[in-house]
Enzyme design. Structure first.
Site, PDB file in Angstrom:
ATOM      1  N   GLN A  91     -76.848  13.530  50.552  1.00  0.00           N
ATOM      2  CA  GLN A  91     -75.721  13.275  51.359  1.00  0.00           C
ATOM      3  C   GLN A  91     -76.658  14.755  52.233  1.00  0.00           C
ATOM      4  O   GLN A  91     -77.028  14.965  53.289  1.00  0.00           O
ATOM      5  CB  GLN A  91     -74.452  14.378  50.526  1.00  0.00           C
ATOM      6  CG  GLN A  91     -73.476  14.980  51.022  1.00  0.00           C
ATOM      7  CD  GLN A  91     -73.049  13.971  52.191  1.00  0.00           C
ATOM      8  OE1 GLN A  91     -72.583  12.570  51.988  1.00  0.00           O
ATOM      9  NE2 GLN A  91     -73.036  14.342  53.789  1.00  0.00           N
ATOM     10  N   HIS A 115     -76.515  16.501  45.233  1.00  0.00           N
ATOM     11  CA  HIS A 115     -76.198  15.737  45.679  1.00  0.00           C
ATOM     12  C   HIS A 115     -76.939  15.839  46.998  1.00  0.00           C
ATOM     13  O   HIS A 115     -77.188  15.124  48.451  1.00  0.00           O
ATOM     14  CB  HIS A 115     -74.845  15.586  46.507  1.00  0.00           C
ATOM     15  CG  HIS A 115     -74.403  14.347  46.654  1.00  0.00           C
ATOM     16  ND1 HIS A 115     -74.716  13.119  46.810  1.00  0.00           N
ATOM     17  CD2 HIS A 115     -72.981  14.021  47.204  1.00  0.00           C
ATOM     18  CE1 HIS A 115     -73.986  12.651  47.165  1.00  0.00           C
ATOM     19  NE2 HIS A 115     -72.542  12.571  47.776  1.00  0.00           N
ATOM     20  N   ARG A 119     -75.431   8.144  55.989  1.00  0.00           N
ATOM     21  CA  ARG A 119     -75.504   8.014  54.501  1.00  0.00           C
ATOM     22  C   ARG A 119     -76.057   7.090  54.208  1.00  0.00           C
ATOM     23  O   ARG A 119     -77.148   6.446  53.394  1.00  0.00           O
ATOM     24  CB  ARG A 119     -74.607   7.765  53.845  1.00  0.00           C
ATOM     25  CG  ARG A 119     -72.804   9.416  53.619  1.00  0.00           C
ATOM     26  CD  ARG A 119     -74.703  10.299  52.630  1.00  0.00           C
ATOM     27  NE  ARG A 119     -74.747   9.624  51.756  1.00  0.00           N
ATOM     28  CZ  ARG A 119     -74.135   9.576  50.351  1.00  0.00           C
ATOM     29  NH1 ARG A 119     -73.409  10.515  50.347  1.00  0.00           N
ATOM     30  NH2 ARG A 119     -74.561   9.360  49.552  1.00  0.00           N
ATOM     31  N   CYS A 153     -68.696  16.168  53.664  1.00  0.00           N
ATOM     32  CA  CYS A 153     -69.366  14.519  53.081  1.00  0.00           C
ATOM     33  C   CYS A 153     -68.717  14.193  53.302  1.00  0.00           C
ATOM     34  O   CYS A 153     -68.782  13.442  52.776  1.00  0.00           O
ATOM     35  CB  CYS A 153     -70.885  16.011  52.470  1.00  0.00           C
ATOM     36  SG  CYS A 153     -68.859  16.387  50.578  1.00  0.00           S
ATOM     37  N   ASP A 193     -66.632  21.029  51.993  1.00  0.00           N
ATOM     38  CA  ASP A 193     -66.317  20.250  51.148  1.00  0.00           C
ATOM     39  C   ASP A 193     -65.143  20.487  49.636  1.00  0.00           C
ATOM     40  O   ASP A 193     -64.645  21.999  49.973  1.00  0.00           O
ATOM     41  CB  ASP A 193     -67.641  20.309  49.405  1.00  0.00           C
ATOM     42  CG  ASP A 193     -67.277  19.069  49.042  1.00  0.00           C
ATOM     43  OD1 ASP A 193     -66.714  17.783  49.126  1.00  0.00           O
ATOM     44  OD2 ASP A 193     -67.630  19.153  47.501  1.00  0.00           O
ATOM     45  N   ARG A 211     -75.203   7.553  39.701  1.00  0.00           N
ATOM     46  CA  ARG A 211     -74.408   8.730  39.593  1.00  0.00           C
ATOM     47  C   ARG A 211     -73.549   9.027  38.899  1.00  0.00           C
ATOM     48  O   ARG A 211     -73.274   7.485  37.956  1.00  0.00           O
ATOM     49  CB  ARG A 211     -72.951   8.107  40.811  1.00  0.00           C
ATOM     50  CG  ARG A 211     -71.395   9.280  40.827  1.00  0.00           C
ATOM     51  CD  ARG A 211     -70.984   8.864  42.412  1.00  0.00           C
ATOM     52  NE  ARG A 211     -70.979   9.377  43.264  1.00  0.00           N
ATOM     53  CZ  ARG A 211     -70.402   9.520  44.718  1.00  0.00           C
ATOM     54  NH1 ARG A 211     -69.072   8.984  44.226  1.00  0.00           N
ATOM     55  NH2 ARG A 211     -71.200   9.865  45.148  1.00  0.00           N
TER      56      ARG A 211
HETATM   57  N1   CP Z   1     -69.765  11.821  50.235  1.00  0.00           N
HETATM   58  C1   CP Z   1     -69.761  11.183  49.488  1.00  0.00           C
HETATM   59  O1   CP Z   1     -70.877  11.052  48.327  1.00  0.00           O
HETATM   60  O2   CP Z   1     -68.744  10.046  49.390  1.00  0.00           O
HETATM   61  P1   CP Z   1     -68.276   9.357  48.093  1.00  0.00           P
HETATM   62  O3   CP Z   1     -68.054  10.110  47.325  1.00  0.00           O
HETATM   63  O4   CP Z   1     -66.956   8.186  49.062  1.00  0.00           O
HETATM   64  O5   CP Z   1     -69.809   8.194  48.375  1.00  0.00           O
HETATM   65  N1  NVA Z   2     -68.306  17.869  45.401  1.00  0.00           N
HETATM   66  C1  NVA Z   2     -67.884  16.502  45.397  1.00  0.00           C
HETATM   67  C2  NVA Z   2     -68.905  15.847  46.837  1.00  0.00           C
HETATM   68  C3  NVA Z   2     -68.095  14.169  46.463  1.00  0.00           C
HETATM   69  C4  NVA Z   2     -68.970  13.149  47.697  1.00  0.00           C
HETATM   70  C5  NVA Z   2     -67.134  16.314  44.077  1.00  0.00           C
HETATM   71  O1  NVA Z   2     -68.508  15.738  43.000  1.00  0.00           O
HETATM   72  O2  NVA Z   2     -66.487  15.776  44.246  1.00  0.00           O
END
Ligand code: CP
Ligand code: NVA
Length: 321
Positions: free
Chosen positions: A148, A145, A308, A280, A240, A118
């Site tokens: 997701q 993502h 997930r 999400c 989101d 990540r």
């Molecule tokens: N939806 C998602 O990726 O959540 P987190 O940021 O908690 O991993």
């Molecule tokens: N768009 C959000 C998604 C979090 C899971 C971000 O990148 O923070």
């Protein structure tokens, strides 16, 4: 209970060694294979069947941003497959002192069986995948993502029995989550409508490329500014957060600009009679989604979060050697 036998379970070898850096890495058939396996793993988990698909394997989790779902579903999923998870904040690696991504990928490939990353910049995930000899899984970047998106598709298919022809309205910021949702929609035959204000529209390069995929699958991809037009007839309303990780300085402006895109009872009422709400997570309740929708009986958000876990296990079961 007998051990889960991967040969009996029919887990194909065709994706062994492959990375999942973006939805577009996998063909429509490969994505559907992952979704089918995720469904199966969900059933097996409910039966409390042991799934020793990754015995003796260690999977690294390198994170540059916080996470609840991605981190915990990964750690739990790896453990449930009989493997070991190793969570490493990127700041703890020599990467943070200038060791190259290439050298890090080469070395970690000698210890680990897969890495989930990540980070901010998609090119970091791509560079890991280029140099690693193990599968690299994208756990979110600023522009995509994909895990997701797999969970989103799994949730939609669970509810409607199909993805083909399902109209999905994504409202709000045309961000990483929107891009990956658009790509999986384009590859699996969904009709995706994304509505965002000017300045927050999804990347036109991604949109154009998703439209090419859509032409092959029977999907459609529409981008518009009007949220009311977008929700009409939609069976899925998706949103989101308006301020993604790394955009905190823009929060006040974003709250103002995106307010008309909030998913509330009125928008849900304007959607199809059997419409569901997805998010999400994490949610900013009262901003992009109201509490009555998020916690209401049309919300499948908690199933979506659970999924997930199942899709991540499917990705590892398919890719790890
Ligand atoms: N939806 C998602 O990726 O959540 P987190 O940021 O908690 O991993
Ligand atoms: N768009 C959000 C998604 C979090 C899971 C971000 O990148 O923070």
């Amino acid at each position: 209970m007998p051990e889960y036998d991967r040969a009996v379970a029919g887990i194909p070898d065709t994706l062994k060694g492959r990375s999942f850096t973006r939805v577009a890495d996998w063909s429509p058939d490969e994505l559907l294979t992952a979704l089918d396996l995720a469904d199966e793993l969900k059933v097996e988990r409910a039966r409390r069947r042991e799934l020793r698909i990754l015995p003796g394997r260690t999977v690294g989790l390198i994170f540059r941003k916080p996470s609840t779902r991605t981190r915990i579903s990964s750690e739990v999923g790896i453990a449930e497959l009989g493997g070991m998870a190793l969570y490493v904040p990127a700041a703890d690696l020599q990467l943070s002192r200038g060791e190259s991504t290439r050298d890090t990928a080469l070395v970690l490939s000698r210890f680990l069986s897969a890495i989930t990353i990540r980070t901010f910049d998609q090119t970091e995930v791509d560079e890991f995948a280029e140099h690693a000899t193990i599968p690299i899984v994208n756990g979110l970047t600023d522009t995509s993502h994909p895990l997701q998106a797999l969970a989103d598709a799994m949730t939609i298919r669970e509810r409607f029995g199909t993805l083909e022809g399902v109209r999905v309205a994504y409202l709000g910021d045309g961000n990483n989550v929107c891009h990956s949702l658009m790509r999986i929609a384009a590859r699996t035959g969904m009709h995706l409508v994304a509505a965002s204000p000017e300045g927050y529209l999804p990347d036109p390069v991604v949109v154009a490329s998703c439209r090419e995929d859509a032409a092959a699958s029977g999907a459609s991809i529409d981008v518009m500014v009007d949220p009311v037009e977008a929700v009409a007839g939609a069976r899925v309303l998706y949103t989101d957060v308006w301020t993604s990780m790394g955009q905190e300085d823009e929060r006040e402006q974003r709250l103002r600009d995106l307010a008309p895109y909030r998913i509330d009872a009125e928008k849900l009422a304007a959607a199809a009679p059997d419409a569901i709400a997805l998010h999400c997570l994490p949610a900013h309740v009262g901003e992009e989604i109201t509490a009555d929708v998020l916690y209401g009986d049309r919300s499948l958000v908690w199933d979506q979060a659970e999924n997930r876990l199942h899709v991540y296990k499917a990705v590892l079961a398919l890719t790890v050697r």
